[in-house]
Design a protein around this motif. Structure first.
Motif, PDB file in Angstrom:
ATOM      1  N   ALA A   1       0.822  -1.219   0.000  1.00  0.00           N
ATOM      2  CA  ALA A   1       0.000   0.000   0.000  1.00  0.00           C
ATOM      3  C   ALA A   1       0.848   1.258   0.000  1.00  0.00           C
ATOM      4  CB  ALA A   1      -0.916  -0.007   1.222  1.00  0.00           C
TER       5      ALA A   1
ATOM      6  N   THR B   1       2.768   3.590  -4.219  1.00  0.00           N
ATOM      7  CA  THR B   1       1.851   4.729  -4.257  1.00  0.00           C
ATOM      8  C   THR B   1       2.610   6.046  -4.089  1.00  0.00           C
ATOM      9  OG1 THR B   1       1.469   4.266  -1.935  1.00  0.00           O
ATOM     10  CG2 THR B   1      -0.288   3.625  -3.444  1.00  0.00           C
ATOM     11  N   VAL B   2       3.469   6.085  -3.075  1.00  0.00           N
ATOM     12  CA  VAL B   2       4.225   7.325  -2.816  1.00  0.00           C
ATOM     13  C   VAL B   2       5.194   7.591  -3.971  1.00  0.00           C
ATOM     14  CG1 VAL B   2       5.868   8.442  -1.260  1.00  0.00           C
ATOM     15  CG2 VAL B   2       3.952   7.166  -0.311  1.00  0.00           C
TER      16      VAL B   2
ATOM     17  N   VAL C   1      -3.575   5.472  -7.302  1.00  0.00           N
ATOM     18  CA  VAL C   1      -4.495   4.336  -7.520  1.00  0.00           C
ATOM     19  C   VAL C   1      -5.563   4.876  -8.472  1.00  0.00           C
ATOM     20  CG1 VAL C   1      -6.044   2.657  -6.422  1.00  0.00           C
ATOM     21  CG2 VAL C   1      -4.037   3.504  -5.185  1.00  0.00           C
TER      22      VAL C   1
ATOM     23  N   ASP D   1     -10.403   1.543  -8.655  1.00  0.00           N
ATOM     24  CA  ASP D   1     -10.449   0.553  -7.582  1.00  0.00           C
ATOM     25  C   ASP D   1     -11.825  -0.128  -7.620  1.00  0.00           C
ATOM     26  OD1 ASP D   1      -9.877  -0.793  -5.249  1.00  0.00           O
ATOM     27  OD2 ASP D   1     -10.332   0.907  -3.943  1.00  0.00           O
TER      28      ASP D   1
ATOM     29  N   LYS E   1     -14.776  -2.910  -6.033  1.00  0.00           N
ATOM     30  CA  LYS E   1     -15.310  -3.628  -4.865  1.00  0.00           C
ATOM     31  C   LYS E   1     -16.356  -4.605  -5.389  1.00  0.00           C
ATOM     32  CE  LYS E   1     -13.077  -0.849  -2.269  1.00  0.00           C
ATOM     33  NZ  LYS E   1     -11.767  -1.369  -1.972  1.00  0.00           N
TER      34      LYS E   1
ATOM     35  N   TYR F   1     -14.883   2.559  -8.846  1.00  0.00           N
ATOM     36  CA  TYR F   1     -14.811   4.025  -8.907  1.00  0.00           C
ATOM     37  C   TYR F   1     -13.477   4.362  -9.571  1.00  0.00           C
ATOM     38  CZ  TYR F   1     -11.719   3.958  -4.796  1.00  0.00           C
ATOM     39  OH  TYR F   1     -10.675   3.719  -3.943  1.00  0.00           O
TER      40      TYR F   1
ATOM     41  N   GLN G   1      -9.400   6.872  -1.152  1.00  0.00           N
ATOM     42  CA  GLN G   1     -10.648   6.182  -0.802  1.00  0.00           C
ATOM     43  C   GLN G   1     -11.409   7.000   0.232  1.00  0.00           C
ATOM     44  OE1 GLN G   1     -12.999   3.670  -0.769  1.00  0.00           O
ATOM     45  NE2 GLN G   1     -11.927   1.724  -0.481  1.00  0.00           N
TER      46      GLN G   1
ATOM     47  N   ARG H   1     -12.965   2.227   4.779  1.00  0.00           N
ATOM     48  CA  ARG H   1     -11.725   1.665   4.249  1.00  0.00           C
ATOM     49  C   ARG H   1     -10.798   2.726   3.666  1.00  0.00           C
ATOM     50  NH1 ARG H   1     -12.192  -3.906   4.521  1.00  0.00           N
ATOM     51  NH2 ARG H   1      -9.934  -3.764   4.542  1.00  0.00           N
ATOM     52  N   VAL H   2     -10.864   3.919   4.239  1.00  0.00           N
ATOM     53  CA  VAL H   2      -9.983   5.003   3.795  1.00  0.00           C
ATOM     54  C   VAL H   2      -8.523   4.580   4.017  1.00  0.00           C
ATOM     55  CG1 VAL H   2      -9.958   6.190   6.027  1.00  0.00           C
ATOM     56  CG2 VAL H   2      -9.720   7.530   3.945  1.00  0.00           C
TER      57      VAL H   2
ATOM     58  N   MET I   1       0.802   9.700   6.710  1.00  0.00           N
ATOM     59  CA  MET I   1       2.210   9.318   6.598  1.00  0.00           C
ATOM     60  C   MET I   1       2.706   9.591   5.173  1.00  0.00           C
ATOM     61  SD  MET I   1       3.649   5.627   7.574  1.00  0.00           S
ATOM     62  CE  MET I   1       5.239   5.053   7.043  1.00  0.00           C
ATOM     63  N   ALA I   2       1.849   9.255   4.187  1.00  0.00           N
ATOM     64  CA  ALA I   2       2.227   9.463   2.786  1.00  0.00           C
ATOM     65  C   ALA I   2       2.471  10.945   2.517  1.00  0.00           C
ATOM     66  CB  ALA I   2       1.125   8.936   1.874  1.00  0.00           C
TER      67      ALA I   2
ATOM     68  N   MET J   1       6.008  12.610   1.416  1.00  0.00           N
ATOM     69  CA  MET J   1       6.144  13.358   0.168  1.00  0.00           C
ATOM     70  C   MET J   1       6.687  14.759   0.423  1.00  0.00           C
ATOM     71  SD  MET J   1       2.788  12.309  -1.968  1.00  0.00           S
ATOM     72  CE  MET J   1       3.213  13.324  -3.357  1.00  0.00           C
TER      73      MET J   1
END
Ligand code: HEM
Length: 310
Positions: A94, A98-99, A160, A163, A165, A187, A229, A233-234, A240-241, A245
């Protein structure tokens, strides 16, 4: 590249290729027979698991109770080894690509928008101080323009991009749409970030100001901007990301100019298929050291002429 990173990349790429397969029955058959790409995927996952377990074993041997890094914190409260291993792998999956993806598109946009780059530098000098080589947590939090530029960059290039579901039970969406059990609902953050109905007629422009009210960053609803998101489930690593950055950007932007090679084309970047958005062939850049004598002194040690707030 380390063995861990190579196995990790391979496993991510092969899992993503399942999602884009036009005939899922093919990969399911390969999985059953342990053939081709499914066999490679199984081997790559085996290697990732092995190396993650080894990481835990070594940290246990060295002692973790007095360490405050993420792994040590999880180790202090999780007893189940498999669960712990899966947490480590989830966080790496995750949080790593992404970063990296977000920073790549950020520097791509910055090289095309020198005005934004200058505004970021001005803000850093003002808030972090021209006497500080790096910035602490509080100062990073006060960088509203930089925060806005990061959000704006991820609006156009969300790491992302989409995504999906799967609906567990028959359900009805807030707008009244019926969704039957088993339906895949997707989405698309990339498309949503470029919708005129949501962002106005300048939706294709990179304009950090759209996130600022009287100079302060103003967030949007996560249902309009689902880059991290929303709801239960955010993204757990959002803050932290953003800190990661900002830390990288502050250090790099002040010292270097990053020029994208062959940028004259202004063609949109070509994405490579994968779980996170990455650019096909990477982003070739020329890194030029700026003619600046950034001091090594600490915060609060600026000269009398300095206009920063240290
Ligand atoms: C710019 C960087 C990042 C972006 C754009 C991002 C985006 C996302 C998105 C869209 C999801 C939802 C995925 C889904 O439901 O299928 C997610 C979940 C998650 N993210 Fe991030 N993420 C980022 C960085 C990080 C970092 C640095 C970490 C931790 C080190 C992290 C940890 C997680 C975790 C643990 C989840 C799962 C949450 C759950 O399912 O309850 N993310 N992220």
């Amino acid at each position: 590249m380390s063995e861990f990173a190579a196995a990790f990349d391979k496993a991510s790429r092969l899992s993503a290729s399942r999602a884009t397969s036009t005939m899922p029955v093919v990969w399911k058959a390969k999985r059953l027979l342990n053939r081709g790409s499914e066999r490679e995927l199984r081997e790559a996952i085996g290697m990732v698991n092995l190396l993650a377990n080894e990481l835990i074993r070594q940290r246990r041997k060295l002692g973790f109770s007095s360490n405050h890094d993420l792994l040590s914190r999880f180790m202090a409260c999780v007893d189940d080894e498999t669960y712990l291993r899966d947490i480590i792998i989830s966080f790496m999956l995750a949080g790593r690509d992404t970063v990296a993806s977000a920073l790549t598109s950020f520097f791509l946009l910055l090289s095309r928008h020198p005005d934004v780059r200058s505004a970021i530098r001005d803000e850093i000098d003002r808030v972090v101080g021209c006497g500080a080589a790096t910035a602490g947590y509080d100062r990073l939090r006060d960088l509203h323009y930089l925060h806005a530029a990061i959000y704006e960059s991820m609006r156009l290039y969300p790491p992302v991009q989409f995504d999906s579901k799967f609906c567990l039970e028959d359900d009805v969406l807030p707008d009244g749409t019926f969704v039957s059990k088993g339906t895949r609902v997707t989405y698309h953050a990339y498309a949503m970030g470029r919708m005129e109905e949501l962002w106005g007629s300048d939706c294709h422009e990179f304009r950090p100001q759209r996130w600022l009210t009287n100079g302060a960053f103003t967030p949007e609803s996560p249902y309009k901007y689902p880059v991290f998101q929303g709801g239960l489930r955010v993204c757990l690593g959002k803050e932290m990301a953003l800190m990661e950055m900002k830390t990288v950007i502050v250090v790099v932007v002040r010292r270097f100019d990053i020029h994208v090679v062959d940028d004259g084309s202004s063609l949109p970047p070509k994405f490579a298929p994968g779980l996170t958005a990455s650019l096909e062939g990477g982003l070739p850049v020329r890194v030029q050291r700026r003619n600046t004598s950034l001091p090594t002194q600490q915060l609060g040690a600026c000269s009398a002429q300095c206009s920063c707030i240290c």
